[in-house]
Design a protein around this motif. Sequence first.
Motif, PDB file in Angstrom:
ATOM      1  N   THR A  62      21.707  -7.196   2.005  1.00 17.70           N
ATOM      2  CA  THR A  62      23.060  -7.255   1.459  1.00 17.70           C
ATOM      3  C   THR A  62      24.132  -7.202   2.540  1.00 17.70           C
ATOM      4  O   THR A  62      23.909  -6.707   3.651  1.00 17.70           O
ATOM      5  N   LEU A  63      25.316  -7.683   2.156  1.00 14.89           N
ATOM      6  CA  LEU A  63      26.494  -7.631   3.005  1.00 14.89           C
ATOM      7  C   LEU A  63      27.689  -7.259   2.146  1.00 14.89           C
ATOM      8  O   LEU A  63      27.706  -7.534   0.945  1.00 14.89           O
ATOM      9  N   ASN A  64      28.649  -6.570   2.733  1.00 16.78           N
ATOM     10  CA  ASN A  64      29.931  -6.241   2.093  1.00 16.78           C
ATOM     11  C   ASN A  64      29.837  -5.221   0.969  1.00 16.78           C
ATOM     12  O   ASN A  64      30.636  -4.291   0.901  1.00 16.78           O
ATOM     13  N   THR A  65      28.897  -5.396   0.061  1.00 16.13           N
ATOM     14  CA  THR A  65      28.740  -4.503  -1.092  1.00 16.13           C
ATOM     15  C   THR A  65      27.270  -4.137  -1.218  1.00 16.13           C
ATOM     16  O   THR A  65      26.417  -5.010  -1.378  1.00 16.13           O
ATOM     17  N   SER A  66      26.983  -2.845  -1.145  1.00 18.77           N
ATOM     18  CA  SER A  66      25.592  -2.408  -1.028  1.00 18.77           C
ATOM     19  C   SER A  66      24.897  -2.260  -2.379  1.00 18.77           C
ATOM     20  O   SER A  66      25.532  -2.188  -3.436  1.00 18.77           O
ATOM     21  N   LEU A  67      23.580  -2.209  -2.309  1.00 23.54           N
ATOM     22  CA  LEU A  67      22.710  -1.845  -3.428  1.00 23.54           C
ATOM     23  C   LEU A  67      21.855  -0.681  -2.925  1.00 23.54           C
ATOM     24  O   LEU A  67      20.724  -0.868  -2.473  1.00 23.54           O
ATOM     25  N   PRO A  68      22.403   0.544  -2.951  1.00 25.20           N
ATOM     26  CA  PRO A  68      21.771   1.665  -2.241  1.00 25.20           C
ATOM     27  C   PRO A  68      20.365   2.017  -2.688  1.00 25.20           C
ATOM     28  O   PRO A  68      19.517   2.372  -1.863  1.00 25.20           O
ATOM     29  N   GLU A  69      20.093   1.925  -3.984  1.00 22.33           N
ATOM     30  CA  GLU A  69      18.755   2.282  -4.461  1.00 22.33           C
ATOM     31  C   GLU A  69      17.717   1.259  -3.992  1.00 22.33           C
ATOM     32  O   GLU A  69      16.623   1.613  -3.557  1.00 22.33           O
ATOM     33  N   ALA A  84      18.041 -18.856  -6.168  1.00 18.88           N
ATOM     34  CA  ALA A  84      17.527 -18.779  -4.795  1.00 18.88           C
ATOM     35  C   ALA A  84      16.136 -18.156  -4.766  1.00 18.88           C
ATOM     36  O   ALA A  84      15.250 -18.621  -4.040  1.00 18.88           O
ATOM     37  N   VAL A  85      15.932 -17.110  -5.559  1.00 23.34           N
ATOM     38  CA  VAL A  85      14.605 -16.489  -5.632  1.00 23.34           C
ATOM     39  C   VAL A  85      13.577 -17.499  -6.149  1.00 23.34           C
ATOM     40  O   VAL A  85      12.445 -17.574  -5.646  1.00 23.34           O
ATOM     41  N   ALA A  86      13.983 -18.292  -7.135  1.00 25.81           N
ATOM     42  CA  ALA A  86      13.062 -19.283  -7.714  1.00 25.81           C
ATOM     43  C   ALA A  86      12.632 -20.330  -6.698  1.00 25.81           C
ATOM     44  O   ALA A  86      11.533 -20.906  -6.821  1.00 25.81           O
ATOM     45  N   THR A  87      13.461 -20.600  -5.683  1.00 26.92           N
ATOM     46  CA  THR A  87      13.084 -21.578  -4.655  1.00 26.92           C
ATOM     47  C   THR A  87      12.129 -20.987  -3.619  1.00 26.92           C
ATOM     48  O   THR A  87      11.641 -21.714  -2.759  1.00 26.92           O
ATOM     49  N   LYS A  88      11.887 -19.680  -3.714  1.00 27.08           N
ATOM     50  CA  LYS A  88      10.939 -18.977  -2.824  1.00 27.08           C
ATOM     51  C   LYS A  88      11.289 -19.151  -1.345  1.00 27.08           C
ATOM     52  O   LYS A  88      10.428 -19.449  -0.507  1.00 27.08           O
ATOM     53  N   VAL A  89      12.585 -18.954  -1.048  1.00 27.64           N
ATOM     54  CA  VAL A  89      13.015 -18.951   0.355  1.00 27.64           C
ATOM     55  C   VAL A  89      12.436 -17.723   1.051  1.00 27.64           C
ATOM     56  O   VAL A  89      11.946 -16.789   0.404  1.00 27.64           O
ATOM     57  N   ASP A  90      12.511 -17.708   2.370  1.00 22.79           N
ATOM     58  CA  ASP A  90      11.999 -16.566   3.129  1.00 22.79           C
ATOM     59  C   ASP A  90      12.931 -15.367   3.063  1.00 22.79           C
ATOM     60  O   ASP A  90      12.486 -14.220   3.200  1.00 22.79           O
ATOM     61  N   GLY A  91      14.243 -15.637   2.889  1.00 25.02           N
ATOM     62  CA  GLY A  91      15.183 -14.529   2.860  1.00 25.02           C
ATOM     63  C   GLY A  91      16.443 -14.867   2.100  1.00 25.02           C
ATOM     64  O   GLY A  91      16.826 -16.036   1.980  1.00 25.02           O
ATOM     65  N   ILE A  92      17.115 -13.820   1.580  1.00 25.16           N
ATOM     66  CA  ILE A  92      18.379 -13.963   0.855  1.00 25.16           C
ATOM     67  C   ILE A  92      19.361 -12.949   1.425  1.00 25.16           C
ATOM     68  O   ILE A  92      19.058 -11.758   1.525  1.00 25.16           O
ATOM     69  N   ALA A  93      20.550 -13.437   1.786  1.00 24.73           N
ATOM     70  CA  ALA A  93      21.627 -12.568   2.267  1.00 24.73           C
ATOM     71  C   ALA A  93      22.795 -12.699   1.301  1.00 24.73           C
ATOM     72  O   ALA A  93      23.404 -13.766   1.206  1.00 24.73           O
ATOM     73  N   THR A  94      23.107 -11.625   0.567  1.00 24.07           N
ATOM     74  CA  THR A  94      24.098 -11.732  -0.493  1.00 24.07           C
ATOM     75  C   THR A  94      24.845 -10.423  -0.694  1.00 24.07           C
ATOM     76  O   THR A  94      24.515  -9.390  -0.106  1.00 24.07           O
ATOM     77  N   TYR A  95      25.860 -10.463  -1.538  1.00 26.61           N
ATOM     78  CA  TYR A  95      26.640  -9.298  -1.919  1.00 26.61           C
ATOM     79  C   TYR A  95      25.949  -8.562  -3.072  1.00 26.61           C
ATOM     80  O   TYR A  95      25.226  -9.171  -3.860  1.00 26.61           O
ATOM     81  N   GLY A  96      26.251  -7.276  -3.224  1.00 25.16           N
ATOM     82  CA  GLY A  96      25.707  -6.512  -4.345  1.00 25.16           C
ATOM     83  C   GLY A  96      26.690  -6.373  -5.483  1.00 25.16           C
ATOM     84  O   GLY A  96      26.717  -5.344  -6.172  1.00 25.16           O
ATOM     85  N   PHE A  97      27.518  -7.391  -5.702  1.00 28.15           N
ATOM     86  CA  PHE A  97      28.615  -7.307  -6.672  1.00 28.15           C
ATOM     87  C   PHE A  97      28.154  -6.932  -8.081  1.00 28.15           C
ATOM     88  O   PHE A  97      28.854  -6.224  -8.803  1.00 28.15           O
ATOM     89  N   ALA A  98      27.027  -7.457  -8.516  1.00 24.23           N
ATOM     90  CA  ALA A  98      26.602  -7.251  -9.904  1.00 24.23           C
ATOM     91  C   ALA A  98      26.066  -5.852 -10.157  1.00 24.23           C
ATOM     92  O   ALA A  98      25.821  -5.478 -11.309  1.00 24.23           O
ATOM     93  N   GLY A  99      25.874  -5.067  -9.077  1.00 24.46           N
ATOM     94  CA  GLY A  99      25.409  -3.698  -9.232  1.00 24.46           C
ATOM     95  C   GLY A  99      23.905  -3.585  -9.320  1.00 24.46           C
ATOM     96  O   GLY A  99      23.173  -4.568  -9.494  1.00 24.46           O
ATOM     97  N   GLU A 100      23.444  -2.358  -9.211  1.00 22.16           N
ATOM     98  CA  GLU A 100      22.006  -2.070  -9.159  1.00 22.16           C
ATOM     99  C   GLU A 100      21.257  -2.420 -10.447  1.00 22.16           C
ATOM    100  O   GLU A 100      20.186  -3.044 -10.381  1.00 22.16           O
ATOM    101  N   PRO A 101      21.758  -2.060 -11.642  1.00 25.09           N
ATOM    102  CA  PRO A 101      20.994  -2.355 -12.859  1.00 25.09           C
ATOM    103  C   PRO A 101      20.697  -3.840 -13.037  1.00 25.09           C
ATOM    104  O   PRO A 101      19.603  -4.219 -13.465  1.00 25.09           O
ATOM    105  N   ALA A 102      21.679  -4.695 -12.723  1.00 27.37           N
ATOM    106  CA  ALA A 102      21.484  -6.137 -12.913  1.00 27.37           C
ATOM    107  C   ALA A 102      20.709  -6.773 -11.774  1.00 27.37           C
ATOM    108  O   ALA A 102      19.927  -7.710 -11.988  1.00 27.37           O
ATOM    109  N   THR A 103      20.920  -6.285 -10.550  1.00 28.36           N
ATOM    110  CA  THR A 103      20.334  -6.942  -9.380  1.00 28.36           C
ATOM    111  C   THR A 103      18.998  -6.355  -8.971  1.00 28.36           C
ATOM    112  O   THR A 103      18.145  -7.054  -8.399  1.00 28.36           O
ATOM    113  N   GLY A 104      18.787  -5.074  -9.249  1.00 29.33           N
ATOM    114  CA  GLY A 104      17.553  -4.406  -8.828  1.00 29.33           C
ATOM    115  C   GLY A 104      16.274  -5.123  -9.230  1.00 29.33           C
ATOM    116  O   GLY A 104      15.372  -5.305  -8.396  1.00 29.33           O
ATOM    117  N   PRO A 105      16.141  -5.573 -10.501  1.00 29.20           N
ATOM    118  CA  PRO A 105      14.918  -6.285 -10.891  1.00 29.20           C
ATOM    119  C   PRO A 105      14.707  -7.582 -10.107  1.00 29.20           C
ATOM    120  O   PRO A 105      13.559  -7.975  -9.848  1.00 29.20           O
TER     121      PRO A 105
END
Length: 337
Positions: free
Chosen positions: A126-133, A91-112
Amino acid sequence: MKQKFTRFAALTAATVGLSLAAVSGASANEPTAKWCSGVKIAAFPGGPQGGVFANNVYNGFRQAEADLGPEVTYYFSDWDPNKMLQQIQQAVATKVDGIATYGFAGEPATGPIVEQAFAQGTIFTTLNTSLPESQKKFSANGFGYVGAPNYAAGFALASEAAKRSNLQAGDSVFVWGLKGQGGDRGQRTVGVIEAFEKAGAKVIYQEIDSATNADPNAGTATFVGVMGANPGVKIVVTDHGGLTSNVGVYAKAASLTPGQVYFAGFDMSPNTAQAVKEGFQNLVIDQQPFLQGYIPILNICLTKKFGFSGLDINTAGAFVDSTNVDAVAPLAAVEIR
């Protein structure tokens, strides 16, 4: 003195005139239908298409799409954090204006990936599962969270179940959850376990395997086996909306009668409402997943169009049981609640 008063009156009149002009200008901005048209969003319902909970989120996404007018692409991930992470990268590669997703994979994997998204101008929330940092870092740029504070929700459910079932120190409870899942999602199961441990209960824990995570029916044999090996279990907590929807199936397969074991779990569904009415399901936290779909789309639209910061909203404010299920069941039937 008269000259000073005249000058003051003139200044006051001018100021009032400017204020009125500002008010007049503001009122000229009339409400606009489909005011988010032209905005492209990638939205993640989470589970399999048509699945429990995921479909409620999907319905919220779709209603927001219909109301606000953005163009939304949907990614179904079968509750698989790795699959979801790959889809987020797509989704990031398609350069959409926004992404609404879960934080299931956690901060280390998703943060970058979050960093990459905001660097290219993509709003990530995010929804349902946060990425607080990530949320702390990018809140001013539109990063929000819509859902439950997961550890607190797990602790609250277990505490309420313990109180209502008159749980005593030394009693056995069965927790079927996702403690091993990364980041905030696993913390909900941890909250359940720690609440029971605080009450002095003996906790029997079973991690939800990938097959059962995707299809709750796959876990029937597991449930029957655990209950057969532990006949004194007083409370069962299903920390998964799909498994909670299957409580009636599990209980009957294990030859349990309504009320024999106190069942508590997460998320409403048509099957869960029926299980409450039948007396198998005793307590449910309603996370209102429809809102977890609708509000993140609104969040992205507000940020993209007007520069608003991210929204932070707790959707898990209520318990459902036999006393109020009749009010919720019709909405659960159409997958809004």
